[in-house]
Design an enzyme around this catalytic site. Sequence first.
Site, PDB file in Angstrom:
ATOM      1  N   ARG A 205      69.618  58.674  17.931  1.00 40.03           N
ATOM      2  CA  ARG A 205      69.751  57.859  16.722  1.00 40.03           C
ATOM      3  C   ARG A 205      70.593  56.614  16.976  1.00 40.03           C
ATOM      4  O   ARG A 205      70.247  55.524  16.555  1.00 40.03           O
ATOM      5  CB  ARG A 205      70.387  58.719  15.621  1.00 40.03           C
ATOM      6  CG  ARG A 205      70.159  58.226  14.236  1.00 40.03           C
ATOM      7  CD  ARG A 205      70.624  59.265  13.211  1.00 40.03           C
ATOM      8  NE  ARG A 205      69.964  60.549  13.333  1.00 40.03           N
ATOM      9  CZ  ARG A 205      70.561  61.714  13.605  1.00 40.03           C
ATOM     10  NH1 ARG A 205      71.847  61.760  13.809  1.00 40.03           N
ATOM     11  NH2 ARG A 205      69.884  62.827  13.676  1.00 40.03           N
ATOM     12  N   TYR A 244      75.340  82.422  28.542  1.00 39.84           N
ATOM     13  CA  TYR A 244      75.902  81.175  29.079  1.00 39.84           C
ATOM     14  C   TYR A 244      74.916  80.531  30.056  1.00 39.84           C
ATOM     15  O   TYR A 244      74.568  79.358  29.917  1.00 39.84           O
ATOM     16  CB  TYR A 244      77.225  81.497  29.760  1.00 39.84           C
ATOM     17  CG  TYR A 244      77.982  80.309  30.303  1.00 39.84           C
ATOM     18  CD1 TYR A 244      78.586  79.393  29.440  1.00 39.84           C
ATOM     19  CD2 TYR A 244      78.122  80.107  31.680  1.00 39.84           C
ATOM     20  CE1 TYR A 244      79.306  78.315  29.933  1.00 39.84           C
ATOM     21  CE2 TYR A 244      78.844  79.041  32.173  1.00 39.84           C
ATOM     22  CZ  TYR A 244      79.430  78.137  31.306  1.00 39.84           C
ATOM     23  OH  TYR A 244      80.144  77.069  31.804  1.00 39.84           O
TER      24      TYR A 244
END
Length: 424
Positions: A205, A244
């Site tokens: 953005r 993880y």
Amino acid sequence: MSSAATAQTLDKNGQEIKAVGFKRFGFDSEVALDVLRSLYLRPHYAPATTEPKDAAIKADSEEDKFSLFQSKSIYYPETHSISYTTLSRFPPVKLLPPSERKRILVTGGAGFVGSHLVDRLMILGHEVTVIDNFFTGSKTTVSHWIGHPNFEMVRHDVVEPFMIECDQIYHLACPASPPHYQFNAVKTIKTSFMGTLNMLGLAKRVKARFLITSTSEVYGDPEVHPQPEDYWGHVNPIGPRACYDEGKRVAETLTYGFQRQDGVDVRVARIFNTYGPRMNPADGRVVSNFIVQALKGEDMTVYGDGKQTRSFQYIHDLVDGLIALMNSGESRPVNIGNGDEFTIGEFAELVREIVEKVQDEDGVKRERRVNIIYKPMPTDDPQKRRPDTTRAKETLDWQPRWTVRMGLEEMVRYYKAKMEEGSL
Ligand code: NAD
Ligand code: UDP
């Protein structure tokens, strides 16, 4: 200042390290080592018996020069309590022209790696915003910047979107120690996936450059040694470390998805085991466990037979590598780690020896030599790990400078000071 700050710190070639960082890719990351040290290698609290100095008056000695920027918190030993004051003056930061000053977002900036990155970027004169949910990090790691006009600290969880205008995003937010990331495996996966998705969406953005701190864990229990970046890894997708390992793997997939589909300018750092001051002492990782155990005179716990290997990198080398990568043109994954490999058994002995050396230098009497004891090996613990850093050398002109011995000595002094002030 502690004696470590006055003793010479030598690099792998025997040259004294006076500054960290370098000018590369149009970005100057060089900072004097004693300036950084003044932010972490110092007594945190002034004892109640000491009259607070008037910081603004003068700074004759080296000690005074740095104490100007220290918290004036006062420790009361009788009640084991602390009185915090605000800082009278912030550490000096570079004055950069607006064209060179970047607006930088650091997610997970209150954690171990993040706080050192924040120190460097602040001293260099950039505008830094930290977002952190304080799961493993703490406000105290960056408290010396709170209130500074170039700094902002926001309590925010990256699984929720976040809007900010910025030029660069260092996306670190994610617990890194096995006990912490396994504490709530679903949350760890969510942080890796949703957090990375949100930060990549933000980068797209606002057209910011995005760097993710991935990990050597993407190689799992490797069948190739040392591990180059084009090795695809050997990961158990359903084991206790998967939240993880697979979380970071999917985060890398997302990162390159945004690059291909949306043209986001991305950087991927695969970090190998890193240690240094401000690691949470209860973190559960091997370096903090061994040092704290040895300093407290407790048995040092080696998991398994201690024949598994790791290679250990000091925090300043990592920060140099992250900043170089962010500002370089390299968008492929880059290993950032130290190639000095130890078995965990050897490493326990090295830590014990260095703790004893520091204690002897400071005249601390030991009741006994601490024992090294053996505990069961955690499931899926990788047998060996060492980075192939050829790519970092070729594309970033980066190689680790700190010897493990030098880094460990500094970290021992840091924890020792914490013990003496009563906060460990
Ligand atoms: P750390 O646990 O000290 O720091 C992680 C920070 O992220 C903490 O401040 C924590 O509170 C914050 N955090 C966690 N989940 C969050 C969430 N959902 N929203 C917002 N903040 C959140 O760990 P570290 O050693 O500083 O690691 C930093 C980064 O580097 C991590 O991405 C880690 O995977 C990566 N890494 C570190 C190492 C190492 O050896 N230190 C090795 C490989 C990769
Ligand atoms: N380890 C150990 N004793 C400890 C903590 C860890 O022997 O108190 C071992 C662990 O089993 C692993 C290595 O040290 O083989 C590194 O562990 P750490 O948790 O620091 O990081 P990892 O590389 O496994 O993510």
